[in-house]
Design a protein around this motif. Structure first.
Motif, PDB file in Angstrom:
ATOM      1  N   ASN A  61       0.822  -1.215   0.000  1.00 29.40           N
ATOM      2  CA  ASN A  61       0.000   0.000   0.000  1.00 29.40           C
ATOM      3  C   ASN A  61       0.859   1.270   0.000  1.00 29.40           C
ATOM      4  O   ASN A  61       0.395   2.333  -0.382  1.00 29.40           O
ATOM      5  CB  ASN A  61      -0.950   0.012   1.209  1.00 29.40           C
ATOM      6  CG  ASN A  61      -0.204   0.068   2.528  1.00 29.40           C
ATOM      7  OD1 ASN A  61       0.950  -0.326   2.626  1.00 29.40           O
ATOM      8  ND2 ASN A  61      -0.871   0.540   3.564  1.00 29.40           N
ATOM      9  N   VAL A  62       2.116   1.187   0.380  1.00 28.62           N
ATOM     10  CA  VAL A  62       2.986   2.364   0.410  1.00 28.62           C
ATOM     11  C   VAL A  62       3.319   2.820  -1.003  1.00 28.62           C
ATOM     12  O   VAL A  62       3.243   4.009  -1.318  1.00 28.62           O
ATOM     13  CB  VAL A  62       4.282   2.065   1.196  1.00 28.62           C
ATOM     14  CG1 VAL A  62       5.253   3.218   1.105  1.00 28.62           C
ATOM     15  CG2 VAL A  62       3.961   1.755   2.648  1.00 28.62           C
ATOM     16  N   GLY A  64       1.676   2.440  -3.715  1.00 28.40           N
ATOM     17  CA  GLY A  64       0.518   2.914  -4.461  1.00 28.40           C
ATOM     18  C   GLY A  64      -0.175   4.103  -3.822  1.00 28.40           C
ATOM     19  O   GLY A  64      -1.205   4.561  -4.311  1.00 28.40           O
ATOM     20  N   ALA A  65       0.359   4.644  -2.735  1.00 24.17           N
ATOM     21  CA  ALA A  65      -0.285   5.755  -2.021  1.00 24.17           C
ATOM     22  C   ALA A  65      -0.212   7.039  -2.831  1.00 24.17           C
ATOM     23  O   ALA A  65       0.774   7.317  -3.509  1.00 24.17           O
ATOM     24  CB  ALA A  65       0.384   5.958  -0.670  1.00 24.17           C
ATOM     25  N   SER A  66      -1.250   7.839  -2.731  1.00 25.15           N
ATOM     26  CA  SER A  66      -1.304   9.101  -3.473  1.00 25.15           C
ATOM     27  C   SER A  66      -0.588  10.231  -2.739  1.00 25.15           C
ATOM     28  O   SER A  66      -0.260  11.250  -3.333  1.00 25.15           O
ATOM     29  CB  SER A  66      -2.757   9.492  -3.729  1.00 25.15           C
ATOM     30  OG  SER A  66      -3.439   9.611  -2.481  1.00 25.15           O
ATOM     31  N   SER A  67      -0.357  10.087  -1.430  1.00 25.63           N
ATOM     32  CA  SER A  67       0.351  11.097  -0.650  1.00 25.63           C
ATOM     33  C   SER A  67       1.066  10.405   0.511  1.00 25.63           C
ATOM     34  O   SER A  67       0.837   9.224   0.785  1.00 25.63           O
ATOM     35  CB  SER A  67      -0.621  12.134  -0.094  1.00 25.63           C
ATOM     36  OG  SER A  67      -1.463  11.535   0.875  1.00 25.63           O
ATOM     37  N   GLU A  68       1.892  11.147   1.201  1.00 30.32           N
ATOM     38  CA  GLU A  68       2.621  10.551   2.324  1.00 30.32           C
ATOM     39  C   GLU A  68       1.674  10.119   3.439  1.00 30.32           C
ATOM     40  O   GLU A  68       1.824   9.038   4.009  1.00 30.32           O
ATOM     41  CB  GLU A  68       3.658  11.527   2.866  1.00 30.32           C
ATOM     42  CG  GLU A  68       4.508  10.926   3.963  1.00 30.32           C
ATOM     43  CD  GLU A  68       5.611  11.832   4.455  1.00 30.32           C
ATOM     44  OE1 GLU A  68       6.285  11.432   5.428  1.00 30.32           O
ATOM     45  OE2 GLU A  68       5.800  12.922   3.889  1.00 30.32           O
ATOM     46  N   THR A  69       0.674  10.948   3.745  1.00 32.50           N
ATOM     47  CA  THR A  69      -0.251  10.580   4.814  1.00 32.50           C
ATOM     48  C   THR A  69      -1.080   9.365   4.439  1.00 32.50           C
ATOM     49  O   THR A  69      -1.497   8.602   5.323  1.00 32.50           O
ATOM     50  CB  THR A  69      -1.187  11.756   5.175  1.00 32.50           C
ATOM     51  OG1 THR A  69      -1.832  12.219   4.001  1.00 32.50           O
ATOM     52  CG2 THR A  69      -0.401  12.891   5.808  1.00 32.50           C
ATOM     53  N   ALA A  70      -1.284   9.130   3.173  1.00 27.85           N
ATOM     54  CA  ALA A  70      -2.045   7.953   2.740  1.00 27.85           C
ATOM     55  C   ALA A  70      -1.246   6.666   2.909  1.00 27.85           C
ATOM     56  O   ALA A  70      -1.809   5.575   2.854  1.00 27.85           O
ATOM     57  CB  ALA A  70      -2.475   8.122   1.282  1.00 27.85           C
ATOM     58  N   TYR A  72       0.151   5.715   5.624  1.00 26.80           N
ATOM     59  CA  TYR A  72       0.133   5.254   7.011  1.00 26.80           C
ATOM     60  C   TYR A  72      -1.254   5.124   7.631  1.00 26.80           C
ATOM     61  O   TYR A  72      -1.460   5.490   8.766  1.00 26.80           O
ATOM     62  CB  TYR A  72       0.959   6.216   7.872  1.00 26.80           C
ATOM     63  CG  TYR A  72       2.320   6.519   7.304  1.00 26.80           C
ATOM     64  CD1 TYR A  72       3.300   5.549   7.305  1.00 26.80           C
ATOM     65  CD2 TYR A  72       2.606   7.761   6.754  1.00 26.80           C
ATOM     66  CE1 TYR A  72       4.553   5.805   6.773  1.00 26.80           C
ATOM     67  CE2 TYR A  72       3.855   8.038   6.233  1.00 26.80           C
ATOM     68  CZ  TYR A  72       4.822   7.042   6.243  1.00 26.80           C
ATOM     69  OH  TYR A  72       6.062   7.306   5.725  1.00 26.80           O
ATOM     70  N   PRO A  73      -2.236   4.577   6.945  1.00 20.81           N
ATOM     71  CA  PRO A  73      -3.573   4.487   7.549  1.00 20.81           C
ATOM     72  C   PRO A  73      -3.608   3.557   8.758  1.00 20.81           C
ATOM     73  O   PRO A  73      -4.402   3.771   9.675  1.00 20.81           O
ATOM     74  CB  PRO A  73      -4.444   3.951   6.418  1.00 20.81           C
ATOM     75  CG  PRO A  73      -3.504   3.214   5.533  1.00 20.81           C
ATOM     76  CD  PRO A  73      -2.202   3.969   5.626  1.00 20.81           C
ATOM     77  N   GLN A  74      -2.744   2.545   8.797  1.00 22.73           N
ATOM     78  CA  GLN A  74      -2.757   1.611   9.905  1.00 22.73           C
ATOM     79  C   GLN A  74      -2.171   2.218  11.172  1.00 22.73           C
ATOM     80  O   GLN A  74      -2.352   1.670  12.248  1.00 22.73           O
ATOM     81  CB  GLN A  74      -2.025   0.302   9.549  1.00 22.73           C
ATOM     82  CG  GLN A  74      -0.543   0.447   9.302  1.00 22.73           C
ATOM     83  CD  GLN A  74      -0.182   0.780   7.871  1.00 22.73           C
ATOM     84  OE1 GLN A  74      -0.951   1.385   7.136  1.00 22.73           O
ATOM     85  NE2 GLN A  74       0.995   0.375   7.459  1.00 22.73           N
TER      86      GLN A  74
END
Length: 75
Positions: A61-62, A64-70, A72-74
């Motif tokens: 998921n890292v 493919g994330a659109s931003s840095e905050t995206a 780290y959802p976990q």
């Protein structure tokens, strides 16, 4: 500690003077030299607890994330 030129008529660089001051200020605050194995045993002893294993897809998921905050959802 002066330049790489063996003979020079230029005055020593400021770097040389800064290094001398640093050496004086930090004198007596070093440990060593110490053999690598002794250093590792003393300051980084091996742990009896095994390292955790991670699944192969743990970071998928890292990338493919659109931003840095995206990333780290976990957390």
């Amino acid at each position: 500690m002066s330049g790489s030129v063996p003979f020079s008529c230029l005055p020593p660089s400021k770097d040389d003077e800064i290094k001398k001051i640093l050496a004086i200020e930090t004198s007596g605050r070093y440990v060593g030299p110490m053999p690598v194995e002794e250093f590792l045993q003393r300051f980084l002893p091996s742990s009896k607890t095994p390292c955790p294993t991670l699944s192969q897809d743990v970071f998928d998921n890292v990338s493919g994330a659109s931003s840095e905050t995206a990333m780290y959802p976990q957390f």
